[in-house]
Write a protein that holds these residues in place. Structure first.
Motif, PDB file in Angstrom:
ATOM      1  N   ILE A 934       0.856  -1.189   0.000  1.00  0.00           N
ATOM      2  CA  ILE A 934       0.000   0.000   0.000  1.00  0.00           C
ATOM      3  C   ILE A 934       0.891   1.237   0.000  1.00  0.00           C
ATOM      4  N   ALA A 935       0.457   2.278  -0.693  1.00  0.00           N
ATOM      5  CA  ALA A 935       1.194   3.532  -0.757  1.00  0.00           C
ATOM      6  C   ALA A 935       0.278   4.682  -0.375  1.00  0.00           C
ATOM      7  N   GLY A 936       0.812   5.615   0.409  1.00  0.00           N
ATOM      8  CA  GLY A 936       0.089   6.832   0.766  1.00  0.00           C
ATOM      9  C   GLY A 936      -0.984   6.648   1.794  1.00  0.00           C
ATOM     10  N   GLU A 937      -0.912   5.585   2.593  1.00  0.00           N
ATOM     11  CA  GLU A 937      -2.001   5.275   3.507  1.00  0.00           C
ATOM     12  C   GLU A 937      -2.054   6.215   4.714  1.00  0.00           C
ATOM     13  N   LEU A 938      -0.906   6.548   5.324  1.00  0.00           N
ATOM     14  CA  LEU A 938      -0.939   7.339   6.548  1.00  0.00           C
ATOM     15  C   LEU A 938      -1.380   8.777   6.293  1.00  0.00           C
ATOM     16  N   SER A 939      -0.882   9.389   5.238  1.00  0.00           N
ATOM     17  CA  SER A 939      -1.318  10.757   4.950  1.00  0.00           C
ATOM     18  C   SER A 939      -2.794  10.811   4.609  1.00  0.00           C
ATOM     19  N   THR A 940      -3.310   9.744   3.950  1.00  0.00           N
ATOM     20  CA  THR A 940      -4.733   9.716   3.618  1.00  0.00           C
ATOM     21  C   THR A 940      -5.582   9.572   4.868  1.00  0.00           C
ATOM     22  N   LEU A 941      -5.206   8.676   5.771  1.00  0.00           N
ATOM     23  CA  LEU A 941      -5.988   8.480   6.984  1.00  0.00           C
ATOM     24  C   LEU A 941      -5.895   9.670   7.927  1.00  0.00           C
ATOM     25  N   SER A 942      -4.722  10.328   7.973  1.00  0.00           N
ATOM     26  CA  SER A 942      -4.536  11.446   8.905  1.00  0.00           C
ATOM     27  C   SER A 942      -4.960  12.779   8.323  1.00  0.00           C
ATOM     28  N   GLY A 943      -5.026  12.869   6.983  1.00  0.00           N
ATOM     29  CA  GLY A 943      -5.355  14.133   6.351  1.00  0.00           C
ATOM     30  C   GLY A 943      -4.203  15.116   6.311  1.00  0.00           C
ATOM     31  N   LEU A 944      -2.972  14.669   6.607  1.00  0.00           N
ATOM     32  CA  LEU A 944      -1.795  15.533   6.592  1.00  0.00           C
ATOM     33  C   LEU A 944      -1.105  15.471   5.238  1.00  0.00           C
ATOM     34  N   ALA A 945      -0.176  16.404   5.020  1.00  0.00           N
ATOM     35  CA  ALA A 945       0.508  16.499   3.733  1.00  0.00           C
ATOM     36  C   ALA A 945       1.385  15.273   3.506  1.00  0.00           C
ATOM     37  N   ARG A 946       1.647  15.006   2.241  1.00  0.00           N
ATOM     38  CA  ARG A 946       2.506  13.885   1.871  1.00  0.00           C
ATOM     39  C   ARG A 946       3.918  14.112   2.415  1.00  0.00           C
ATOM     40  N   ASN A 947       4.532  13.058   2.956  1.00  0.00           N
ATOM     41  CA  ASN A 947       5.881  13.159   3.512  1.00  0.00           C
ATOM     42  C   ASN A 947       6.956  12.647   2.570  1.00  0.00           C
ATOM     43  N   ALA A 948       6.593  12.342   1.333  1.00  0.00           N
ATOM     44  CA  ALA A 948       7.567  11.844   0.363  1.00  0.00           C
ATOM     45  C   ALA A 948       7.030  12.107  -1.040  1.00  0.00           C
ATOM     46  N   THR A 949       7.924  12.016  -2.009  1.00  0.00           N
ATOM     47  CA  THR A 949       7.545  12.061  -3.415  1.00  0.00           C
ATOM     48  C   THR A 949       7.445  10.637  -3.928  1.00  0.00           C
ATOM     49  N   CYS A 950       6.359  10.299  -4.601  1.00  0.00           N
ATOM     50  CA  CYS A 950       6.133   8.937  -5.073  1.00  0.00           C
ATOM     51  C   CYS A 950       6.031   8.936  -6.594  1.00  0.00           C
ATOM     52  N   LEU A 951       6.804   8.083  -7.223  1.00  0.00           N
ATOM     53  CA  LEU A 951       6.777   7.960  -8.677  1.00  0.00           C
ATOM     54  C   LEU A 951       6.734   6.495  -9.065  1.00  0.00           C
ATOM     55  N   VAL A 952       6.451   6.259 -10.333  1.00  0.00           N
ATOM     56  CA  VAL A 952       6.327   4.906 -10.861  1.00  0.00           C
ATOM     57  C   VAL A 952       7.677   4.488 -11.431  1.00  0.00           C
ATOM     58  N   GLU A 953       8.242   3.418 -10.851  1.00  0.00           N
ATOM     59  CA  GLU A 953       9.529   2.917 -11.330  1.00  0.00           C
ATOM     60  C   GLU A 953       9.344   1.980 -12.522  1.00  0.00           C
ATOM     61  N   ARG A 954       8.335   1.116 -12.445  1.00  0.00           N
ATOM     62  CA  ARG A 954       7.958   0.265 -13.575  1.00  0.00           C
ATOM     63  C   ARG A 954       6.456   0.395 -13.810  1.00  0.00           C
ATOM     64  N   HIS A 955       6.039   0.196 -15.054  1.00  0.00           N
ATOM     65  CA  HIS A 955       4.619   0.319 -15.400  1.00  0.00           C
ATOM     66  C   HIS A 955       3.768  -0.378 -14.344  1.00  0.00           C
ATOM     67  N   ALA A 956       2.795   0.382 -13.778  1.00  0.00           N
ATOM     68  CA  ALA A 956       2.067  -0.100 -12.606  1.00  0.00           C
ATOM     69  C   ALA A 956       0.560  -0.050 -12.838  1.00  0.00           C
ATOM     70  N   VAL A 957      -0.100  -1.022 -12.218  1.00  0.00           N
ATOM     71  CA  VAL A 957      -1.564  -1.049 -12.126  1.00  0.00           C
ATOM     72  C   VAL A 957      -1.909  -0.928 -10.654  1.00  0.00           C
ATOM     73  N   LEU A 958      -2.706   0.083 -10.314  1.00  0.00           N
ATOM     74  CA  LEU A 958      -2.992   0.395  -8.918  1.00  0.00           C
ATOM     75  C   LEU A 958      -4.506   0.416  -8.699  1.00  0.00           C
ATOM     76  N   TRP A 959      -4.873   0.176  -7.445  1.00  0.00           N
ATOM     77  CA  TRP A 959      -6.260   0.328  -7.015  1.00  0.00           C
ATOM     78  C   TRP A 959      -6.284   1.463  -6.008  1.00  0.00           C
ATOM     79  N   LYS A 960      -7.076   2.511  -6.362  1.00  0.00           N
ATOM     80  CA  LYS A 960      -7.071   3.737  -5.583  1.00  0.00           C
ATOM     81  C   LYS A 960      -8.350   3.851  -4.774  1.00  0.00           C
ATOM     82  N   LEU A 961      -8.179   4.171  -3.469  1.00  0.00           N
ATOM     83  CA  LEU A 961      -9.299   4.528  -2.617  1.00  0.00           C
ATOM     84  C   LEU A 961      -9.130   6.010  -2.297  1.00  0.00           C
ATOM     85  N   SER A 962      -9.906   6.844  -2.995  1.00  0.00           N
ATOM     86  CA  SER A 962      -9.766   8.285  -2.835  1.00  0.00           C
ATOM     87  C   SER A 962     -10.263   8.733  -1.475  1.00  0.00           C
ATOM     88  N   VAL A 963      -9.897   9.962  -1.116  1.00  0.00           N
ATOM     89  CA  VAL A 963     -10.328  10.519   0.162  1.00  0.00           C
ATOM     90  C   VAL A 963     -11.843  10.629   0.203  1.00  0.00           C
TER      91      VAL A 963
END
Length: 1003
Positions: A934-963
């Motif tokens: 899972i990526a970005g879970e703590l900032s999403t649950l807490s509502g605080l700003a992202r603490n890192a920059t996240c990029l795609v290293e290899r072509h990715a398929v993701l499942w997103k649960l928006s705020v």
């Protein structure tokens, strides 16, 4: 070190000034332009009102600076300085106002007696003592060009800093005076007028009067400096040459050479070479022992039957030492390498100084008893001659007792005049006793109480008659080069140590490299003039400043007084009691020995103290060159011993205690933590050489041999060399031996923490280690851990013959190691098999179940959360409608550090990479995320700003649960939302434990 090396308490000398030249009075701007200039000035000067009221302002704390450009004008920040017209007007009024410039003597060590030229702030001054041509010239200037600098009637307490004055090209002269410099745009007529005014620029009567007053203020310092030079010249000039053989009657010539070298150095320093206006130069007395070695070796090589050639060669060798010393100083200063001298071990220098002290004590004995240097040796016969012979005992005991008495007095009473007054009283008392007892001076001279200078009265330039290049034996000069280099090595250590100490004592900032250049000039000139090396004397300069010698005029006067002593010649030496010279030599000998042995007893380590004492012993028993070389060798030996005792192994642990920063599914992480017991990690530090690599090699041998191997066999040995400064050839070859031992056990040696281009990489490459089979290299520790973890995972899946889908291994994608054969053959392979069945097999469904029933996104949910609790398909079916499928190419950025959260992402396939930048001074931390994480879970649950920059290293398929969908889920299915949040927090907790562990391994 000098004979006047008294124990002095240094008082802090203030750098305060009320000078209107440094702080212009801006109380009356003449127009708008002038007002603008003053407003600009007020931004950089703390309080202009304080200048008008005459308050004292600390130069170190104010923002006012002195301009060091070629214009030579001294201005505050942002202020353009007095214009050409204002300075011209000042010069026209100079005759009326110059008398106020010298109302008070300077009290600061940096005073250069710079006159403060009064400049008016308004044009009415044009009518005062001005010519019609000056009135015409004034039309070329606006009123804003005239800056009010100050009222010359106010006495100056401090002049501008010396280094800034000397940086100006035309405004500074050697006498410490600042001449007006004209700035600004001028017409041709104005320039011609200025030239005409400067051509007959002779000092006025009042200017001469100011110089005379400054000279009078300097007389006390000049008298003290002259007295110190007399004492030094008598005590050390007399012993420049050995007192035996062809050199027995050269004491007077030595005194002349001493004074000549002192005069040269004094003139160079006082003419602007030194940053200390009142610097005192003198012959470098520490070279005396080396001069005796040079003279004796030349005499032994040429033969006593050829005295003229001996003297010609010796005097040339002495002058050559000055030239070599001057070249060395000049190059060190010109190349700005003065700080390199500070890297030389201080305790070796202290040992050499102690050896000089012992030499001076022995010299005091030989001078007092008229014993030849060659006759003194550490034998019983010499002991009897000195202590059991009443005639000799009577000669040296008074001098020794006087030296001891002086040190008792100075230990109880501290005053800088005790030393010179003490040695002025001794000859007075001596001649009172002689007169009262009606003793004959000839008899006293014959019995050794007075110096016997012979019947001839040699002129001061007698030593020049010794030069004869035809008689100089160049082979003897060549043979003395080792001693010359030892002398040179000893010489260059003193100024870089004395100059900073003097700067601290005088509260005066100087450039050490500039001082070295000045030493270069003075010694080169001394060598060309045929005399001995010289340097700036710390104690003499400090005393000189304390009694008023703070200007270059005082230094030049001291050089003149010393020149008078030189011209007078050596005849008065015949009337100086020998006990005076002996006591002087004993005093310095005591001081140097005390400095080396007593003062350092609690300041150095035991090995350093042994080194100091051993150097002194070698210099006394053998000679100074042997002592210096022995000190260097002993220091190197102790350095190797001490370095060998330092721990080269910073830490030793197994892979289960630290994992890479890759986010993996819980089952994979549990498997890796179990099998990583077969990974051993050694983190090394420091410089690896023959003294430290032995412990590393022995430690590794214990890991692969005996009980340790049976208890915990290894698969990988990771050597982290990130904190290793270098590897010598012995250590590199030891690593080759280690690799051969590991190869027999089929252990892979993994290096990390360096590159092939680094010094460590080159050292290991030179012995062929990095090209050997079974050796891997990674740039970072995290990369090496990631590679070993991937190898463990691939080994499990390869052994199962049916690798599940969506298992992606990040990092280096070369052909991973295969353990080969059945995984149940050896204990290491059996361990891998057992760990896999207990962890990974529980987290992946069997192949026959891998059907449409486990379609996405349920399969991703299982991979992500099955390790943390049961995954009921019916229970989580409602979650699917809240998830969005996102496909992203390699290189896409999901979010930047500091962005607001938009939701959390579960990885179905591909690899993500998070980059944490905690501050700009540390390298970023990277974290990979593979399918099932899972990526970005703590900032999403807490509502605080992202603490890192996240990029795609290899072509990715993701499942997103928006705020937004998360909020809907919490409202519509609160129990499901709570269960899902608990699973996310469990996974996040383990993920961040791993990340924190990765950060901790950087220490």
């Amino acid at each position: 070190m000098h004979i006047s090396n008294l124990s002095l308490r240094t008082q802090s000398l203030s750098l305060h000034s009320e000078s209107p030249f440094i702080f212009p009075d801006t109380s009356e701007p003449t127009d708008e332009a002038g007002t603008a200039n003053m407003n600009a000035l007020s931004l950089s000067v703390p309080s202009l009102s304080s200048y008008r009221t005459g308050s004292v302002v600390d130069l170190m704390e104010s923002t006012t600076t002195t301009d060091s450009t070629q214009t030579g004008t001294l201005t505050p920040k942002g202020h353009s300085g007095p214009s050409g017209l204002s300075l011209l007007l000042a010069r026209q009024n100079h005759d009326k106002l110059s008398s106020s410039l010298y109302d008070s003597p300077s009290t600061t060590p940096t005073n250069e007696c710079a006159p403060h030229f009064p400049v008016a702030s308004s044009s009415p001054l044009l009518n005062e003592d001005s010519s019609p041509f000056a009135d015409a010239m004034a039309s070329n200037y606006s009123a804003s060009d005239v800056h009010h600098v100050g009222d010359a009637s106010e006495p100056s307490e401090s002049a501008p800093l010396l280094t800034d004055l000397e940086a100006s090209r035309s405004s500074y002269n050697g006498n410490g005076y600042l001449s007006p410099h004209f700035d600004g745009k001028r017409s041709m007529r104005g320039l011609l007028y200025i030239a005409a005014r400067h051509l007959p620029s002779f000092p006025t009567i009042k200017t001469a009067r100011g110089i005379a007053e400054n000279t009078v203020h300097s007389l006390s310092a000049v008298l003290l400096g002259t007295l110190l030079n007399i004492l030094d010249g008598i005590s050390y000039g007399m012993i420049i040459f050995p007192a035996a053989g062809v050199f027995s009657d050269l004491g007077g010539i030595g005194v002349s050479m001493f004074f000549a070298s002192t005069i040269v150095s004094q003139l160079v320093y006082s003419a602007g070479g030194s940053g200390f206006a009142g610097a005192n130069g003198s012959m470098m007395i520490e070279v005396v022992p080396f001069f005796h070695i040079l003279a004796n070796s030349i005499a032994a090589q040429i033969g006593e039957e050829r005295p003229h050639e001996i003297l010609a060669t010796t005097i040339f060798a002495f002058a050559l030492s000055s030239i070599l010393t001057g070249l060395s100083f000049f190059l060190l200063g010109a190349l700005r390498l003065g700080t390199l001298i500070g890297f030389f071990p201080r305790h070796i220098l202290v040992g050499c100084i102690g050896g000089v002290g012992v030499f001076l004590i022995i010299t005091g004995l030989t001078v007092s008893t008229r014993m030849a240097d060659d006759d003194f040796d550490l034998t019983l016969s010499t002991f009897k001659l000195l202590f059991l012979n009443i005639g000799n005992l009577v000669l040296w005991v008074p001098a020794f007792g006087l030296a001891v008495l002086l040190r008792v007095i100075t230990h109880r009473f501290e005053h800088q005049l005790i030393f010179p007054i003490y040695f002025l009283i001794i000859p007075v008392v001596f001649y009172i006793v002689v007169a009262a007892a009606r003793l004959n001076l000839g008899t006293l001279r014959q019995e050794g109480w007075l110096f016997n200078m012979g019947a001839s009265h040699e002129p001061w330039y007698q030593f020049y008659r010794l030069f004869d290049f035809k008689a100089t034996q160049w082979s003897a000069i060549w043979s003395t080069l080792p001693t010359q280099f030892a002398l040179l090595f000893f010489n260059i250590l003193h100024p870089p140590l004395n100059v900073p100490a003097l700067a601290v004592s005088l509260n005066h900032d100087v450039d050490t490299d500039k001082e070295l250049v000045a030493h270069g000039y003075s010694n080169l000139l001394a060598g060309v003039l045929g005399t001995v090396p010289n340097y700036l004397v710390y104690v003499n300069t400090l005393l000189f400043y304390r009694v008023g010698g703070t200007t270059r005029i005082s230094g030049i006067l001291l050089a003149g007084a010393t020149a008078v002593l030189l011209v007078i010649g050596t005849a008065p030496i015949a009337f100086i009691p020998v006990m005076v010279v002996g006591a002087l030599i004993f005093v310095l000998g005591f001081d140097l020995v005390k400095e080396a042995l007593w003062d350092t007893r609690h300041r150095v380590s035991r090995t350093e103290y042994i080194t100091i004492a051993s150097i002194m012993i070698c210099m006394t028993v053998w000679d100074f060159v042997v002592g210096v070389l022995f000190g260097i060798i002993v220091s190197c030996f102790f350095f190797v011993v001490q370095s060998s005792q330092r721990r080269s192994i910073r830490s030793l642990h197994t892979g289960e205690t630290v994992m890479s920063s890759v986010r993996r599914p819980g089952a994979h992480r549990a498997y890796i933590q179990e099998v990583s017991k077969q990974t051993t990690i050694l983190r090394l530090q420091g410089f690896l050489f023959f003294g430290t690599i032995t412990h590393v090699e022995e430690t590794i041998r214990t890991l692969v041999e005996g009980p340790a191997w049976l208890r915990s066999p290894m698969r990988f040995l990771i050597l982290d060399l990130a904190l290793v400064a270098g590897v010598d050839m012995s250590a590199a070859e030891a690593f080759v031996r280690i690799q051969r031992i590991l190869a027999t056990r089929k252990v892979v040696l993994v290096f990390c923490g360096f590159s092939m281009e680094s010094n460590v990489g080159k050292s290991l490459h030179n012995v062929g280690l990095l090209e050997m089979e079974g050796v891997e290299l990674f740039s970072t520790f995290n990369d090496s851990l990631e590679w070993t973890e991937n190898t463990y995972l691939r080994s499990w899946f390869t052994a199962q013959k049916a690798e599940p889908r969506n298992v992606v291994l990040p990092g280096r994608q070369d052909e991973l190691l295969s353990f080969g054969g059945s995984v149940s053959v050896t204990p290491r392979k059996s361990h891998i098999l057992d760990a896999g069945w207990r962890t990974i097999a529980q987290g992946h469904p069997p192949p026959e179940v891998d059907t449409v029933e486990t379609a996405e996104p349920y399969r991703t949910l299982v991979n992500a959360f099955s390790s943390y609790g049961p995954m009921d398909r019916q229970k989580f079916a409602s979650l699917v409608s809240y998830l969005e499928r996102v496909c992203l190419p390699a290189g896409a950025v999901l979010w930047h550090q500091g962005d607001d959260p938009d939701g959390l992402y579960m990885v179905e396939s591909g690899v993500l990479r998070a980059i944490y930048r905690f501050n700009e001074h540390t390298p970023p931390t990277e974290e990979s995320m593979v399918p099932g994480t899972i990526a970005g879970e703590l900032s999403t649950l807490s509502g605080l700003a992202r603490n890192a920059t996240c990029l795609v290293e290899r072509h990715a398929v993701l499942w997103k649960l928006s705020v937004q969908n998360l909020r809907r889920l919490e409202a519509e299915h609160p129990e499901l939302a709570l269960e899902f949040t608990r699973l996310v927090l469990k996974a996040a907790k383990l993920d961040y434990d791993i990340l924190i562990s990765s950060l901790a391994t950087r220490q």
